[in-house]
Design an enzyme around this catalytic site. Sequence first.
Site, PDB file in Angstrom:
ATOM      1  N   CYS A   4       0.820  -1.212   0.000  1.00  0.00           N
ATOM      2  CA  CYS A   4       0.000   0.000   0.000  1.00  0.00           C
ATOM      3  C   CYS A   4       0.855   1.264   0.000  1.00  0.00           C
ATOM      4  O   CYS A   4       0.374   2.336  -0.370  1.00  0.00           O
ATOM      5  CB  CYS A   4      -0.956   0.001   1.194  1.00  0.00           C
ATOM      6  SG  CYS A   4      -0.139   0.032   2.804  1.00  0.00           S
ATOM      7  N   SER A  16       9.662   2.540   6.093  1.00  0.00           N
ATOM      8  CA  SER A  16       8.202   2.452   6.140  1.00  0.00           C
ATOM      9  C   SER A  16       7.593   3.751   6.645  1.00  0.00           C
ATOM     10  O   SER A  16       8.230   4.501   7.394  1.00  0.00           O
ATOM     11  CB  SER A  16       7.765   1.316   7.066  1.00  0.00           C
ATOM     12  OG  SER A  16       8.198   0.064   6.579  1.00  0.00           O
ATOM     13  N   ALA A  43       6.289  -4.303  11.233  1.00  0.00           N
ATOM     14  CA  ALA A  43       6.767  -5.652  10.932  1.00  0.00           C
ATOM     15  C   ALA A  43       6.117  -6.276   9.713  1.00  0.00           C
ATOM     16  O   ALA A  43       6.617  -7.267   9.177  1.00  0.00           O
ATOM     17  CB  ALA A  43       6.550  -6.556  12.144  1.00  0.00           C
ATOM     18  N   GLN A  44       5.015  -5.720   9.250  1.00  0.00           N
ATOM     19  CA  GLN A  44       4.284  -6.328   8.143  1.00  0.00           C
ATOM     20  C   GLN A  44       5.117  -6.400   6.870  1.00  0.00           C
ATOM     21  O   GLN A  44       4.917  -7.270   6.023  1.00  0.00           O
ATOM     22  CB  GLN A  44       2.992  -5.554   7.884  1.00  0.00           C
ATOM     23  CG  GLN A  44       2.031  -6.274   6.934  1.00  0.00           C
ATOM     24  CD  GLN A  44       0.718  -5.533   6.769  1.00  0.00           C
ATOM     25  OE1 GLN A  44       0.549  -4.421   7.267  1.00  0.00           O
ATOM     26  NE2 GLN A  44      -0.217  -6.141   6.074  1.00  0.00           N
ATOM     27  N   GLY A  96      -7.433 -10.243   4.407  1.00  0.00           N
ATOM     28  CA  GLY A  96      -6.017 -10.552   4.277  1.00  0.00           C
ATOM     29  C   GLY A  96      -5.244 -10.197   5.537  1.00  0.00           C
ATOM     30  O   GLY A  96      -5.831 -10.046   6.618  1.00  0.00           O
ATOM     31  N   ARG A  97      -3.928 -10.013   5.403  1.00  0.00           N
ATOM     32  CA  ARG A  97      -3.095  -9.725   6.579  1.00  0.00           C
ATOM     33  C   ARG A  97      -3.488  -8.414   7.248  1.00  0.00           C
ATOM     34  O   ARG A  97      -3.547  -8.326   8.475  1.00  0.00           O
ATOM     35  CB  ARG A  97      -1.621  -9.691   6.166  1.00  0.00           C
ATOM     36  CG  ARG A  97      -1.043 -11.054   5.795  1.00  0.00           C
ATOM     37  CD  ARG A  97       0.466 -10.958   5.644  1.00  0.00           C
ATOM     38  NE  ARG A  97       1.057 -12.250   5.301  1.00  0.00           N
ATOM     39  CZ  ARG A  97       1.262 -12.665   4.055  1.00  0.00           C
ATOM     40  NH1 ARG A  97       0.914 -11.887   3.054  1.00  0.00           N
ATOM     41  NH2 ARG A  97       1.802 -13.838   3.799  1.00  0.00           N
TER      42      ARG A  97
END
Length: 415
Positions: free
Chosen positions: A48, A106, A112-113, A187-188
């Site tokens: 994303c 990030s 952590a994703q 999803g995650r």
Amino acid sequence: MQLVVVGAHQRTAPISIRERIAFAEAELAQALHNLGQIAVEGFILSTCNRVELYALVAEADGGRSLRQFLAQQRFIDLDELMPHLYTYIDDDAVRHLFRVASGLDSMALGEAQILSQIKTAYTAAQQTELLGTTMHRLIQAALTTGKLVRTETQLAHAQLSVVSVGLSLARQHIELSNRSVVIIGAGRTGELALKHYLEHTSNITVLSRTFERAARLAEHHKVVAKPMSELLATLQASDVVISCTSSPELMLDLEQAQALQAQRQRPWVLLDLAVPRDIDRHIGALADVWLYDVDDMQAICERNRASKAAEVAGAETIVERELVKWQEWWSTQAVLPTIRALRAHAEAIRLAELERALARLNLSEQEQAAVSALTSAIINKLLHQPMRAIKDTAASPQLAHAAQQLFRLDFEAIA
């Protein structure tokens, strides 16, 4: 060979650009196949917040072919895309991936994703046979670096994510206790959102284009799952909506939202965590509606980054340490063909001379084996120091080049 990364992320490109160049999961296999036309090895990291192409290319062109590839694949004019792209070459490309894996690059510092997203990119490239020794080693080194940063620093402690930032924004407008929360996407990110919101309310409904996936997630966390056919009815009763699908189509358009809000007549928080966006951006202009996308969360994340300067410095040190290890391995790869050719050259001479000598001597099989072992030992001892010197000075090609010239090495013979 040149290692190149070309990409765009949340600090270089607005979501209006990122959603146009993002690769949906269903598109990755074909995109990777096409990437194989210009790269020896490679993978695509599309999340994303970033879209990045990593490639090992035979011809050093400074990333030009990758930039053209990205523009062509996503049907966007390269001149429009160029101001938003960055390019890193060789060591800088490796450093960049290590920083990405560490959560340093990030939006939500230390999240952590990204590690699971890199693993997903690895698996996709592996399935299309676009991973070789170099990219396999690079990704494993990046994952190792990411894990070291999270265990050796406090960077990931009390970490932010787009989900947790979204939760903070929602709580600014609505008291979440006993409110109705709808999560679109299983999803995650959807599961992460579910875990966060369960700490504030159990009135949660999960919807997914694959109902079975939503049902499994809902059953595990003891909430409700519904099919997408019931989306609008479910939204009408909601107070907070988190949408995080990978759909190229909108989940909620302006006309639908206007009709729903006319009936709801109460505050509505919409968190669009998807790229491309799931919710029409014009909906945010409706009365009593607060719509946030991932770019709206940037300011909160930047404040968090500023408060963790010491942890960032420690993480950067680890990245540089692991980069040195990579450089040592990579420089050795550059001279391996010379080392293999030198050994093959010496072995060919040994076998030819051994065959001539044994033809003139009347030796038993045991004696022939002993002579063969003796010649092998002599070759190994003679080559040991030159090979060690070539490896130790691999950062500079002079010795490898000298060996190639002195012994007139035949690289085709070992291909």
